[in-house]
Design a protein around this motif. Structure first.
Motif, PDB file in Angstrom:
ATOM      1  N   LEU A  77      36.806  31.574  45.734  1.00  0.00           N
ATOM      2  CA  LEU A  77      36.281  30.520  46.598  1.00  0.00           C
ATOM      3  C   LEU A  77      37.179  30.258  47.801  1.00  0.00           C
ATOM      4  CD1 LEU A  77      34.889  28.048  43.941  1.00  0.00           C
ATOM      5  CD2 LEU A  77      33.627  29.635  45.392  1.00  0.00           C
ATOM      6  N   VAL A  78      38.476  30.358  47.615  1.00  0.00           N
ATOM      7  CA  VAL A  78      39.383  30.165  48.748  1.00  0.00           C
ATOM      8  C   VAL A  78      39.321  31.375  49.681  1.00  0.00           C
ATOM      9  CG1 VAL A  78      41.825  30.042  49.397  1.00  0.00           C
ATOM     10  CG2 VAL A  78      40.954  28.571  47.598  1.00  0.00           C
ATOM     11  N   GLY A  79      39.250  32.572  49.101  1.00  0.00           N
ATOM     12  CA  GLY A  79      39.267  33.794  49.901  1.00  0.00           C
ATOM     13  C   GLY A  79      37.999  34.045  50.688  1.00  0.00           C
ATOM     14  N   GLU A  80      36.849  33.905  50.042  1.00  0.00           N
ATOM     15  CA  GLU A  80      35.587  34.223  50.722  1.00  0.00           C
ATOM     16  C   GLU A  80      34.503  33.182  50.487  1.00  0.00           C
ATOM     17  OE1 GLU A  80      34.440  38.184  49.592  1.00  0.00           O
ATOM     18  OE2 GLU A  80      35.847  39.076  51.002  1.00  0.00           O
ATOM     19  N   GLY A  81      34.876  32.006  50.032  1.00  0.00           N
ATOM     20  CA  GLY A  81      33.892  30.962  49.777  1.00  0.00           C
ATOM     21  C   GLY A  81      33.423  30.253  51.029  1.00  0.00           C
ATOM     22  N   TYR A  82      34.176  30.396  52.089  1.00  0.00           N
ATOM     23  CA  TYR A  82      33.795  29.795  53.361  1.00  0.00           C
ATOM     24  C   TYR A  82      33.538  30.914  54.357  1.00  0.00           C
ATOM     25  CZ  TYR A  82      35.383  25.339  51.513  1.00  0.00           C
ATOM     26  OH  TYR A  82      35.526  24.216  50.754  1.00  0.00           O
ATOM     27  N   THR A  83      32.472  30.763  55.125  1.00  0.00           N
ATOM     28  CA  THR A  83      32.101  31.774  56.109  1.00  0.00           C
ATOM     29  C   THR A  83      31.527  31.079  57.331  1.00  0.00           C
ATOM     30  OG1 THR A  83      30.930  33.879  56.412  1.00  0.00           O
ATOM     31  CG2 THR A  83      29.764  32.154  55.205  1.00  0.00           C
ATOM     32  N   ASN A  84      31.195  31.855  58.332  1.00  0.00           N
ATOM     33  CA  ASN A  84      30.564  31.296  59.523  1.00  0.00           C
ATOM     34  C   ASN A  84      29.471  32.248  59.995  1.00  0.00           C
ATOM     35  OD1 ASN A  84      32.571  33.207  60.294  1.00  0.00           O
ATOM     36  ND2 ASN A  84      32.442  32.452  62.388  1.00  0.00           N
ATOM     37  N   LEU A  85      28.587  31.719  60.803  1.00  0.00           N
ATOM     38  CA  LEU A  85      27.550  32.541  61.408  1.00  0.00           C
ATOM     39  C   LEU A  85      28.161  33.322  62.572  1.00  0.00           C
ATOM     40  CD1 LEU A  85      24.623  29.954  61.456  1.00  0.00           C
ATOM     41  CD2 LEU A  85      24.928  31.866  59.892  1.00  0.00           C
ATOM     42  N   PRO A  86      27.612  34.491  62.902  1.00  0.00           N
ATOM     43  CA  PRO A  86      28.175  35.264  64.016  1.00  0.00           C
ATOM     44  C   PRO A  86      28.188  34.496  65.347  1.00  0.00           C
ATOM     45  CG  PRO A  86      26.620  36.604  62.768  1.00  0.00           C
ATOM     46  CD  PRO A  86      26.539  35.208  62.229  1.00  0.00           C
ATOM     47  N   SER A  87      27.298  33.550  65.491  1.00  0.00           N
ATOM     48  CA  SER A  87      27.206  32.798  66.749  1.00  0.00           C
ATOM     49  C   SER A  87      28.084  31.549  66.778  1.00  0.00           C
ATOM     50  CB  SER A  87      25.750  32.393  66.987  1.00  0.00           C
ATOM     51  OG  SER A  87      25.300  31.581  65.918  1.00  0.00           O
ATOM     52  N   SER A  88      28.831  31.293  65.710  1.00  0.00           N
ATOM     53  CA  SER A  88      29.613  30.058  65.618  1.00  0.00           C
ATOM     54  C   SER A  88      30.966  30.326  64.969  1.00  0.00           C
ATOM     55  CB  SER A  88      28.841  29.034  64.788  1.00  0.00           C
ATOM     56  OG  SER A  88      29.630  27.910  64.521  1.00  0.00           O
ATOM     57  N   HIS A  89      31.933  29.472  65.324  1.00  0.00           N
ATOM     58  CA  HIS A  89      33.242  29.537  64.679  1.00  0.00           C
ATOM     59  C   HIS A  89      33.372  28.496  63.568  1.00  0.00           C
ATOM     60  CE1 HIS A  89      34.605  32.485  67.457  1.00  0.00           C
ATOM     61  NE2 HIS A  89      34.522  31.690  68.503  1.00  0.00           N
ATOM     62  N   GLN A  90      32.346  27.679  63.383  1.00  0.00           N
ATOM     63  CA  GLN A  90      32.358  26.621  62.373  1.00  0.00           C
ATOM     64  C   GLN A  90      32.196  27.223  60.979  1.00  0.00           C
ATOM     65  OE1 GLN A  90      32.871  23.343  62.835  1.00  0.00           O
ATOM     66  NE2 GLN A  90      32.700  22.946  60.659  1.00  0.00           N
TER      67      GLN A  90
ATOM     68  N   ASP B  61      29.714  38.816  46.836  1.00  0.00           N
ATOM     69  CA  ASP B  61      30.347  39.275  45.592  1.00  0.00           C
ATOM     70  C   ASP B  61      31.346  38.242  45.070  1.00  0.00           C
ATOM     71  OD1 ASP B  61      28.890  41.614  45.543  1.00  0.00           O
ATOM     72  OD2 ASP B  61      30.433  42.786  46.574  1.00  0.00           O
ATOM     73  N   SER B  62      32.080  37.615  45.964  1.00  0.00           N
ATOM     74  CA  SER B  62      33.021  36.572  45.533  1.00  0.00           C
ATOM     75  C   SER B  62      32.287  35.371  44.961  1.00  0.00           C
ATOM     76  CB  SER B  62      33.901  36.137  46.699  1.00  0.00           C
ATOM     77  OG  SER B  62      34.823  37.141  47.020  1.00  0.00           O
ATOM     78  N   ALA B  63      31.164  35.027  45.564  1.00  0.00           N
ATOM     79  CA  ALA B  63      30.379  33.904  45.044  1.00  0.00           C
ATOM     80  C   ALA B  63      29.866  34.214  43.649  1.00  0.00           C
ATOM     81  CB  ALA B  63      29.218  33.596  45.984  1.00  0.00           C
ATOM     82  N   ARG B  64      29.347  35.429  43.457  1.00  0.00           N
ATOM     83  CA  ARG B  64      28.865  35.823  42.128  1.00  0.00           C
ATOM     84  C   ARG B  64      30.013  35.898  41.126  1.00  0.00           C
ATOM     85  NH1 ARG B  64      24.952  38.572  45.341  1.00  0.00           N
ATOM     86  NH2 ARG B  64      26.221  40.432  45.650  1.00  0.00           N
ATOM     87  N   ALA B  65      31.185  36.339  41.563  1.00  0.00           N
ATOM     88  CA  ALA B  65      32.352  36.389  40.671  1.00  0.00           C
ATOM     89  C   ALA B  65      32.778  34.979  40.265  1.00  0.00           C
ATOM     90  CB  ALA B  65      33.513  37.123  41.343  1.00  0.00           C
TER      91      ALA B  65
END
Length: 166
Positions: free
Chosen positions: A42-55, A142-146
Motif C-alpha cells: 500500500l505504501v509502495g503502489e497504493g497511491y497513484t495519479n492520472l497521466p493528466s494530473s500530479h495529484q 498487483d500490489s492492491a491484489r496482494a
C-alpha cells in the motif's frame, strides 16, 4: 512438568532452535511477514495519479480511508508482532505468575482484536477494489491484489495466535 502460563521453569536457558519451533512463534513470524507485505504494497503502489494530473489518490476507488486503514493496521500489527516476539523471548525469565498471566491475556486479547481488524480490513479493501474503475488503475493493481490477499491470510495467522497461546 507443566508450568504457569506456558513456561516450564523461570530462569531456564534460551534455546533458539526450540524457541523457533514453537507454534505461537511461527504464527507470530507469519503475522509479521503478512503485515509487512500489506503495508509495503500500500505504501509502495497504493497511491497513484492520472497521466493528466500530479495529484495522488488511493488506488482503492479513490478512497483514502482504504489505504490509510490498510497501512495503519499493517504497521501496528508489525510493531505488535515485534513486541510480542520479544515478550516470547523473555517469557521464560519471568518468574512472577501474575505478570505471566497478564502478558498472556494481553497477547490473547490483542490477537483476538487484530483478527477482527484484519477481517474488517479484508472486507473493506475487497469492497473498495470491486468498485475501482479499471481506467484509474495504470500501475499498482498487483500490489492492491496482494494487499487484499495478505490481509485475508492475516485473519488466519492472527486467529492461530489466539488458538496456540502458551
Amino acid at each position: 512438568g507443566g508450568g504457569a502460563y506456558g513456561a516450564a521453569k523461570a530462569g531456564g536457558t534460551f534455546d533458539l532452535g526450540r524457541f523457533v519451533q514453537q507454534p505461537q512463534v511461527l504464527a507470530r513470524i507469519a503475522s509479521a511477514v503478512f503485515a509487512l507485505i500489506v503495508f509495503a504494497c500500500l505504501v509502495g503502489e497504493g497511491y497513484t495519479n492520472l497521466p493528466s494530473s500530479h495529484q495522488l489518490f488511493c488506488i482503492f476507488n479513490h478512497n483514502e480511508d482504504a489505504c490509510r486503514y490498510g497501512i495503519g493496521i499493517g504497521v501496528l500489527a508489525f510493531l505488535a508482532c515485534i513486541f510480542f516476539f520479544m515478550v516470547d523471548i523473555y517469557f521464560p525469565q519471568i518468574s512472577n505468575t501474575t505478570d505471566r498471566k497478564y502478558l498472556v491475556l494481553a497477547d490473547l486479547c490483542f490477537s483476538g482484536l487484530w483478527t477482527f481488524l484484519w477481517f474488517v480490513g479484508f472486507c473493506f479493501l475487497t469492497n473498495q477494489w470491486a468498485w475501482t474503475q479499471a481506467d484509474d488503475v495504470h500501475i499498482g493493481a498487483d500490489s492492491a491484489r496482494a494487499a487484499i490477499t495478505f490481509s485475508f491470510f492475516s485473519i488466519f495467522s492472527w486467529v492461530s495466535e489466539v488458538m496456540v497461546e502458551p
